[in-house]
Motif scaffolding. Structure first.
Motif, PDB file in Angstrom:
ATOM      1  N   VAL A 132       0.754  -1.114   0.144  1.00 26.19           N
ATOM      2  CA  VAL A 132       0.003  -0.065   0.042  1.00 26.19           C
ATOM      3  C   VAL A 132       0.780   1.234   0.057  1.00 26.19           C
ATOM      4  O   VAL A 132       0.345   2.366  -0.471  1.00 26.19           O
ATOM      5  CB  VAL A 132      -0.924   0.058   1.296  1.00 26.19           C
ATOM      6  N   VAL A 133       2.122   1.121   0.565  1.00 26.88           N
ATOM      7  CA  VAL A 133       2.948   2.343   0.653  1.00 26.88           C
ATOM      8  C   VAL A 133       3.638   2.782  -0.729  1.00 26.88           C
ATOM      9  O   VAL A 133       3.996   4.010  -1.063  1.00 26.88           O
ATOM     10  CB  VAL A 133       4.032   2.074   1.563  1.00 26.88           C
ATOM     11  N   GLY A 138       5.535   7.159  -5.436  1.00 27.50           N
ATOM     12  CA  GLY A 138       5.187   7.282  -6.866  1.00 27.50           C
ATOM     13  C   GLY A 138       4.965   5.876  -7.870  1.00 27.50           C
ATOM     14  O   GLY A 138       5.221   5.950  -9.032  1.00 27.50           O
ATOM     15  N   LYS A 139       4.877   4.779  -7.318  1.00 29.60           N
ATOM     16  CA  LYS A 139       4.678   3.569  -7.894  1.00 29.60           C
ATOM     17  C   LYS A 139       3.330   3.036  -7.658  1.00 29.60           C
ATOM     18  O   LYS A 139       2.451   3.615  -6.761  1.00 29.60           O
ATOM     19  CB  LYS A 139       5.642   2.544  -7.148  1.00 29.60           C
ATOM     20  N   GLU A 140       2.954   1.847  -8.457  1.00 29.56           N
ATOM     21  CA  GLU A 140       1.566   1.509  -8.390  1.00 29.56           C
ATOM     22  C   GLU A 140       1.445   0.531  -6.967  1.00 29.56           C
ATOM     23  O   GLU A 140       2.417   0.180  -6.608  1.00 29.56           O
ATOM     24  CB  GLU A 140       1.017   0.555  -9.183  1.00 29.56           C
ATOM     25  N   ARG A 141       0.123   0.090  -6.402  1.00 28.79           N
ATOM     26  CA  ARG A 141       0.196  -0.766  -5.307  1.00 28.79           C
ATOM     27  C   ARG A 141       0.771  -1.958  -5.780  1.00 28.79           C
ATOM     28  O   ARG A 141       0.731  -2.460  -6.835  1.00 28.79           O
ATOM     29  CB  ARG A 141      -1.245  -1.001  -5.165  1.00 28.79           C
ATOM     30  N   GLN A 142       1.691  -2.507  -4.910  1.00 29.58           N
ATOM     31  CA  GLN A 142       2.452  -3.708  -5.371  1.00 29.58           C
ATOM     32  C   GLN A 142       1.891  -4.943  -4.897  1.00 29.58           C
ATOM     33  O   GLN A 142       1.302  -4.954  -3.756  1.00 29.58           O
ATOM     34  CB  GLN A 142       3.987  -3.593  -4.625  1.00 29.58           C
ATOM     35  N   ILE A 192       9.171  -4.041  -1.930  1.00 34.02           N
ATOM     36  CA  ILE A 192      10.088  -2.560  -1.509  1.00 34.02           C
ATOM     37  C   ILE A 192      10.815  -2.465  -2.633  1.00 34.02           C
ATOM     38  O   ILE A 192      10.867  -1.228  -3.123  1.00 34.02           O
ATOM     39  CB  ILE A 192      10.689  -2.831  -0.252  1.00 34.02           C
ATOM     40  N   LYS A 193      11.635  -3.541  -3.247  1.00 37.45           N
ATOM     41  CA  LYS A 193      12.627  -3.310  -3.989  1.00 37.45           C
ATOM     42  C   LYS A 193      12.033  -2.795  -5.329  1.00 37.45           C
ATOM     43  O   LYS A 193      12.649  -2.070  -5.948  1.00 37.45           O
ATOM     44  CB  LYS A 193      13.500  -4.699  -4.391  1.00 37.45           C
ATOM     45  N   VAL A 194      10.976  -3.506  -5.669  1.00 37.85           N
ATOM     46  CA  VAL A 194      10.192  -2.987  -6.872  1.00 37.85           C
ATOM     47  C   VAL A 194       9.723  -1.735  -6.824  1.00 37.85           C
ATOM     48  O   VAL A 194       9.676  -0.738  -7.939  1.00 37.85           O
ATOM     49  CB  VAL A 194       9.047  -4.133  -7.259  1.00 37.85           C
ATOM     50  N   ALA A 195       9.214  -1.232  -5.720  1.00 35.60           N
ATOM     51  CA  ALA A 195       8.796   0.155  -5.448  1.00 35.60           C
ATOM     52  C   ALA A 195       9.832   1.121  -5.615  1.00 35.60           C
ATOM     53  O   ALA A 195       9.815   2.228  -6.126  1.00 35.60           O
ATOM     54  CB  ALA A 195       7.996   0.117  -4.356  1.00 35.60           C
ATOM     55  N   LEU A 196      11.198   0.665  -5.182  1.00 35.53           N
ATOM     56  CA  LEU A 196      12.216   1.464  -5.191  1.00 35.53           C
ATOM     57  C   LEU A 196      12.653   1.617  -6.609  1.00 35.53           C
ATOM     58  O   LEU A 196      13.641   2.433  -6.919  1.00 35.53           O
ATOM     59  CB  LEU A 196      13.022   1.174  -4.090  1.00 35.53           C
TER      60      LEU A 196
END
Length: 196
Positions: A132-133, A138-142, A192-196
C-alpha cells in the motif's frame, strides 16, 4: 516471482458475467467488500468457538468465495464507475481484517507455536502494508509474491483440507510456519525493491 495473483485476470474473466448482473441489480463494490470481510470474521469466529479441526473444512470454501468477492468488488469499482475514496479504505482494511480473522484459528492447533502463528499474521499485515505504501513513492500498489494475499489464501485453504483429514500434520506445522514467515519476509523485501 511466481504468485497465485498472476491467475487473477482469468479468474476475473470468469466472474465478469456475474459482476455485470450484480451491477444491474444495484449491488455496490463497497457492499461486496464489507460482506467479504464479515464472512471472514464469522468463519474465523466459528472455528475459534468450536475448537475442532473438523471446522477447518470451512476454510477452502470461504477462502475461494472471498477471493471471488475480492475480484468482483474490484471489477464493480473499475468497470461500473463505483470507485471511491471510502472504497479504497474498505478494500485495504477489509483484506487485512479478513486475513487476520481467518489466520487466528491457527492458535487453537495443539503443538503449534503461538509465536510462529503470531509472526505469520504480523508478516501478513506487513506484506500488505508495504504494498500500500508504494503509491507514496510514486509507484503502483504492489502485489508481488511469493506470499501475497492470494498465496496465503491457497496455503490456508490447503491446511483446511489437510488438517481434518490428517491431524498428524499439526506436529510438523511449526516447520511450515517458519517457511511461511521466511517467504513473507522475502515478499516484503521484494515489494519494497520493486517500488524503489
Amino acid at each position: 516471482m511466481i504468485s497465485v495473483y498472476q491467475l487473477k485476470p482469468k479468474f476475473q474473466q470468469m466472474l465478469r458475467p456475474l459482476t455485470n448482473g450484480l451491477a444491474k441489480a444495484g449491488v455496490t463494490a463497497n457492499q461486496v467488500t464489507v460482506f467479504a470481510m464479515l464472512l471472514s470474521i464469522a468463519t474465523g469466529g466459528v472455528i475459534l468457538w468450536k475448537q475442532s479441526l473438523l471446522w477447518f473444512y470451512l476454510l477452502p470454501a470461504v477462502l475461494f468465495l472471498r477471493m471471488a468477492l475480492n475480484a468482483i468488488d474490484g471489477m464493480l469499482a473499475r468497470e461500473h464507475n463505483q470507485k471511491s475514496k471510502l472504497g479504497a479504505y474498505l478494500n485495504e482494511l477489509g483484506d487485512v481484517v479478513s486475513d487476520v480473522a481467518l489466520l487466528l484459528p491457527l492458535f487453537i492447533l495443539p503443538s503449534v507455536s503461538p509465536w510462529l502463528v503470531g509472526a505469520f499474521i504480523f508478516m501478513a499485515m506487513l506484506v500488505e502494508f508495504v504494498g500500500v505504501v508504494a503509491p507514496m513513492v510514486g509507484k503502483e500498489r504492489q502485489y508481488q509474491g511469493p506470499m501475497g494475499k492470494s498465496d496465503r489464501a491457497l496455503v490456508l485453504g490447503l491446511l483446511g483440507i489437510i488438517l481434518p483429514l490428517w491431524p498428524i500434520v499439526v506436529e510438523y506445522l511449526n516447520y511450515g510456519l517458519v517457511v511461511l514467515v521466511a517467504l513473507s519476509v522475502f515478499t516484503m523485501v521484494n515489494r519494497i525493491k520493486v517500488a524503489l
